[in-house]
Write a protein that holds these residues in place. Structure first.
Motif, PDB file in Angstrom:
ATOM      1  N   LYS A  35      18.201 -36.974  37.131  1.00  0.00           N
ATOM      2  CA  LYS A  35      17.841 -35.654  36.615  1.00  0.00           C
ATOM      3  C   LYS A  35      17.809 -35.675  35.093  1.00  0.00           C
ATOM      4  O   LYS A  35      18.699 -36.229  34.453  1.00  0.00           O
ATOM      5  CB  LYS A  35      18.845 -34.604  37.099  1.00  0.00           C
ATOM      6  CG  LYS A  35      18.494 -33.179  36.697  1.00  0.00           C
ATOM      7  CD  LYS A  35      19.447 -32.194  37.334  1.00  0.00           C
ATOM      8  CE  LYS A  35      19.190 -30.773  36.854  1.00  0.00           C
ATOM      9  NZ  LYS A  35      17.827 -30.326  37.126  1.00  0.00           N
ATOM     10  N   GLY A  36      16.770 -35.080  34.520  1.00  0.00           N
ATOM     11  CA  GLY A  36      16.636 -35.043  33.073  1.00  0.00           C
ATOM     12  C   GLY A  36      17.625 -34.080  32.432  1.00  0.00           C
ATOM     13  O   GLY A  36      18.183 -33.195  33.084  1.00  0.00           O
ATOM     14  N   THR A  37      17.835 -34.269  31.142  1.00  0.00           N
ATOM     15  CA  THR A  37      18.742 -33.398  30.388  1.00  0.00           C
ATOM     16  C   THR A  37      18.104 -32.031  30.184  1.00  0.00           C
ATOM     17  O   THR A  37      16.935 -31.928  29.819  1.00  0.00           O
ATOM     18  CB  THR A  37      19.058 -34.019  29.016  1.00  0.00           C
ATOM     19  OG1 THR A  37      19.670 -35.293  29.213  1.00  0.00           O
ATOM     20  CG2 THR A  37      19.993 -33.127  28.212  1.00  0.00           C
ATOM     21  N   GLU A  38      18.881 -30.983  30.420  1.00  0.00           N
ATOM     22  CA  GLU A  38      18.397 -29.622  30.209  1.00  0.00           C
ATOM     23  C   GLU A  38      19.265 -28.930  29.164  1.00  0.00           C
ATOM     24  O   GLU A  38      20.485 -29.026  29.194  1.00  0.00           O
ATOM     25  CB  GLU A  38      18.417 -28.825  31.521  1.00  0.00           C
ATOM     26  CG  GLU A  38      17.504 -29.407  32.590  1.00  0.00           C
ATOM     27  CD  GLU A  38      17.322 -28.483  33.781  1.00  0.00           C
ATOM     28  OE1 GLU A  38      17.269 -27.254  33.579  1.00  0.00           O
ATOM     29  OE2 GLU A  38      17.235 -28.997  34.909  1.00  0.00           O
ATOM     30  N   HIS A  39      18.601 -28.240  28.243  1.00  0.00           N
ATOM     31  CA  HIS A  39      19.287 -27.449  27.222  1.00  0.00           C
ATOM     32  C   HIS A  39      19.385 -26.002  27.680  1.00  0.00           C
ATOM     33  O   HIS A  39      18.379 -25.404  28.059  1.00  0.00           O
ATOM     34  CB  HIS A  39      18.483 -27.453  25.913  1.00  0.00           C
ATOM     35  CG  HIS A  39      18.855 -28.553  24.980  1.00  0.00           C
ATOM     36  ND1 HIS A  39      20.147 -28.925  24.720  1.00  0.00           N
ATOM     37  CD2 HIS A  39      18.086 -29.355  24.210  1.00  0.00           C
ATOM     38  CE1 HIS A  39      20.156 -29.912  23.841  1.00  0.00           C
ATOM     39  NE2 HIS A  39      18.918 -30.195  23.529  1.00  0.00           N
ATOM     40  N   PHE A  40      20.577 -25.437  27.620  1.00  0.00           N
ATOM     41  CA  PHE A  40      20.760 -24.005  27.827  1.00  0.00           C
ATOM     42  C   PHE A  40      21.296 -23.448  26.509  1.00  0.00           C
ATOM     43  O   PHE A  40      22.431 -23.739  26.121  1.00  0.00           O
ATOM     44  CB  PHE A  40      21.741 -23.732  28.966  1.00  0.00           C
ATOM     45  CG  PHE A  40      21.235 -24.159  30.318  1.00  0.00           C
ATOM     46  CD1 PHE A  40      20.622 -23.246  31.166  1.00  0.00           C
ATOM     47  CD2 PHE A  40      21.361 -25.479  30.743  1.00  0.00           C
ATOM     48  CE1 PHE A  40      20.155 -23.636  32.411  1.00  0.00           C
ATOM     49  CE2 PHE A  40      20.895 -25.883  31.984  1.00  0.00           C
ATOM     50  CZ  PHE A  40      20.284 -24.955  32.824  1.00  0.00           C
ATOM     51  N   ILE A  41      20.462 -22.675  25.819  1.00  0.00           N
ATOM     52  CA  ILE A  41      20.815 -22.224  24.470  1.00  0.00           C
ATOM     53  C   ILE A  41      20.731 -20.702  24.405  1.00  0.00           C
ATOM     54  O   ILE A  41      19.753 -20.102  24.868  1.00  0.00           O
ATOM     55  CB  ILE A  41      19.870 -22.835  23.413  1.00  0.00           C
ATOM     56  CG1 ILE A  41      19.753 -24.354  23.607  1.00  0.00           C
ATOM     57  CG2 ILE A  41      20.363 -22.528  22.006  1.00  0.00           C
ATOM     58  CD1 ILE A  41      18.724 -25.011  22.719  1.00  0.00           C
ATOM     59  N   THR A  42      21.741 -20.094  23.818  1.00  0.00           N
ATOM     60  CA  THR A  42      21.752 -18.640  23.688  1.00  0.00           C
ATOM     61  C   THR A  42      22.253 -18.239  22.310  1.00  0.00           C
ATOM     62  O   THR A  42      22.829 -19.056  21.576  1.00  0.00           O
ATOM     63  CB  THR A  42      22.652 -18.011  24.775  1.00  0.00           C
ATOM     64  OG1 THR A  42      22.530 -16.586  24.716  1.00  0.00           O
ATOM     65  CG2 THR A  42      24.108 -18.406  24.585  1.00  0.00           C
ATOM     66  N   ASP A  43      22.000 -16.981  21.953  1.00  0.00           N
ATOM     67  CA  ASP A  43      22.495 -16.412  20.690  1.00  0.00           C
ATOM     68  C   ASP A  43      22.109 -17.264  19.479  1.00  0.00           C
ATOM     69  O   ASP A  43      22.949 -17.593  18.633  1.00  0.00           O
ATOM     70  CB  ASP A  43      24.016 -16.236  20.741  1.00  0.00           C
ATOM     71  CG  ASP A  43      24.436 -15.211  21.786  1.00  0.00           C
ATOM     72  OD1 ASP A  43      23.805 -14.138  21.850  1.00  0.00           O
ATOM     73  OD2 ASP A  43      25.374 -15.486  22.552  1.00  0.00           O
ATOM     74  N   LYS A  56      17.125 -32.083  17.795  1.00  0.00           N
ATOM     75  CA  LYS A  56      16.936 -33.447  17.305  1.00  0.00           C
ATOM     76  C   LYS A  56      17.925 -34.427  17.925  1.00  0.00           C
ATOM     77  O   LYS A  56      17.582 -35.586  18.174  1.00  0.00           O
ATOM     78  CB  LYS A  56      17.057 -33.475  15.774  1.00  0.00           C
ATOM     79  CG  LYS A  56      15.863 -32.865  15.041  1.00  0.00           C
ATOM     80  CD  LYS A  56      16.086 -32.869  13.544  1.00  0.00           C
ATOM     81  CE  LYS A  56      14.903 -32.285  12.798  1.00  0.00           C
ATOM     82  NZ  LYS A  56      13.692 -33.117  12.929  1.00  0.00           N
ATOM     83  N   ASN A  57      19.154 -33.973  18.162  1.00  0.00           N
ATOM     84  CA  ASN A  57      20.141 -34.907  18.723  1.00  0.00           C
ATOM     85  C   ASN A  57      20.267 -34.803  20.239  1.00  0.00           C
ATOM     86  O   ASN A  57      21.105 -35.470  20.844  1.00  0.00           O
ATOM     87  CB  ASN A  57      21.505 -34.741  18.047  1.00  0.00           C
ATOM     88  CG  ASN A  57      22.154 -33.400  18.313  1.00  0.00           C
ATOM     89  OD1 ASN A  57      22.106 -32.866  19.415  1.00  0.00           O
ATOM     90  ND2 ASN A  57      22.785 -32.840  17.287  1.00  0.00           N
ATOM     91  N   GLY A  58      19.409 -33.961  20.839  1.00  0.00           N
ATOM     92  CA  GLY A  58      19.445 -33.839  22.293  1.00  0.00           C
ATOM     93  C   GLY A  58      20.780 -33.343  22.800  1.00  0.00           C
ATOM     94  O   GLY A  58      21.225 -33.737  23.883  1.00  0.00           O
ATOM     95  N   ARG A 190      14.019 -30.142  29.730  1.00  0.00           N
ATOM     96  CA  ARG A 190      13.675 -28.717  29.784  1.00  0.00           C
ATOM     97  C   ARG A 190      14.619 -27.922  28.891  1.00  0.00           C
ATOM     98  O   ARG A 190      15.803 -28.240  28.790  1.00  0.00           O
ATOM     99  CB  ARG A 190      13.752 -28.186  31.218  1.00  0.00           C
ATOM    100  CG  ARG A 190      13.451 -26.694  31.347  1.00  0.00           C
ATOM    101  CD  ARG A 190      13.381 -26.257  32.786  1.00  0.00           C
ATOM    102  NE  ARG A 190      12.170 -26.739  33.432  1.00  0.00           N
ATOM    103  CZ  ARG A 190      10.987 -26.125  33.358  1.00  0.00           C
ATOM    104  NH1 ARG A 190      10.850 -25.016  32.654  1.00  0.00           N
ATOM    105  NH2 ARG A 190       9.943 -26.615  33.986  1.00  0.00           N
ATOM    106  N   ILE A 191      14.065 -26.900  28.240  1.00  0.00           N
ATOM    107  CA  ILE A 191      14.845 -26.028  27.357  1.00  0.00           C
ATOM    108  C   ILE A 191      14.869 -24.626  27.942  1.00  0.00           C
ATOM    109  O   ILE A 191      13.823 -24.068  28.283  1.00  0.00           O
ATOM    110  CB  ILE A 191      14.239 -25.990  25.940  1.00  0.00           C
ATOM    111  CG1 ILE A 191      14.189 -27.399  25.341  1.00  0.00           C
ATOM    112  CG2 ILE A 191      15.039 -25.060  25.034  1.00  0.00           C
ATOM    113  CD1 ILE A 191      13.418 -27.477  24.037  1.00  0.00           C
TER     114      ILE A 191
END
Length: 241
Positions: A35-43, A56-58, A190-191
């Motif tokens: 499974k690929g790395t997924e970013h969960f970003i808030t605020d 940039k740093n994943g 995925r972001i």
């Protein structure tokens, strides 16, 4: 037919049975990959510099891959330097070029290391997915370096020839930058933006422009985002707030 509208949309992207079958095969094979790395970003709130650094740093995944690939073979200083190069290639190269005595040898060693990092990161994707992300100017060269040439007896000479040609044609700097940017893009599959991209910070537009360059992004708008969109639409209440 209940699903006719969906089939009509799919027929635009996959006009023939062969096209549809190829995509089904690709997607089916991807199910068996890690499974690929997924970013969960808030605020985020318009704070673009920390946001861009995370991309940039994943979110630390690139450094982890470097540790896995070079465990025991590179010093901590060398691994940190390689990570910084991948995150900020232009800035790091400017520093290296002003201090390194044998720049050609440094480029040769560094390109080999970037190939190893990229192979490890790309292992969770199908070849077609990796191919889509390759920079146009160096797509063929990078694909050759990433692939395992079983039919080539002297692989070391083959790869040395490619890298030596990159250096002798004075394209090493541009190639390294393109390679580092590719690693950044492949590090995150995925972001997910989970609300409040806007407000407070000065760079929400920079963040949006950056995200437009990624294929796999989804948004969940937060109250700050709704307020900004309302203000942009002319809502006096939103403008006042």
């Amino acid at each position: 037919m209940r699903d006719k509208k969906y089939l009509e949309r799919l027929s635009i992207q996959f006009p023939t049975a062969a096209d549809a079958a190829t995509e089904i095969i690709n997607l089916s094979s991807a199910l068996y990959l890690p499974k690929g790395t997924e970013h969960f970003i808030t605020d985020i709130h318009g704070e673009y510099e920390p946001f861009l650094h995370i991309l940039k740093n994943g979110s630390g995944s690139i450094r982890k891959k470097i540790e896995e690939e070079f465990k025991g073979s590179l010093s901590m200083k060398e691994k940190k330097s390689l990570a910084t190069l991948i995150y900020y290639p232009e800035q790091k190269l400017a520093q290296i070029e002003s201090t390194e005595e044998d720049l050609d040898d440094w480029y040769k060693t560094t390109i080999y290391r970037l190939v190893r990092v990229n192979r490890r990161i790309a292992s969770k994707y199908t070849r077609s997915r990796v191919r889509k992300e390759l920079p146009r100017d160096y797509a063929y060269i990078i694909e050759e370096l990433l692939s395992e040439k079983e039919e080539v007896e002297d692989k070391e000479a083959y790869y040395n020839g490619i890298i030596s040609a990159i250096i002798s044609t004075k394209r090493a700097r541009h190639f390294v930058i393109a390679f580092c940017n590719l690693i950044q893009r492949l590090a995150v599959d995925r972001i997910h933006i989970l609300g409040d991209l806007f407000d407070r910070g000065p760079g929400a537009h920079i963040i949006l422009d950056t995200l437009l360059g990624f294929d796999n992004v989804d948004f969940q708008w937060g109250n700050h985002d709704i307020c900004w969109m309302g203000a942009a639409s002319g809502s006096l209440a939103c403008i006042a707030s």
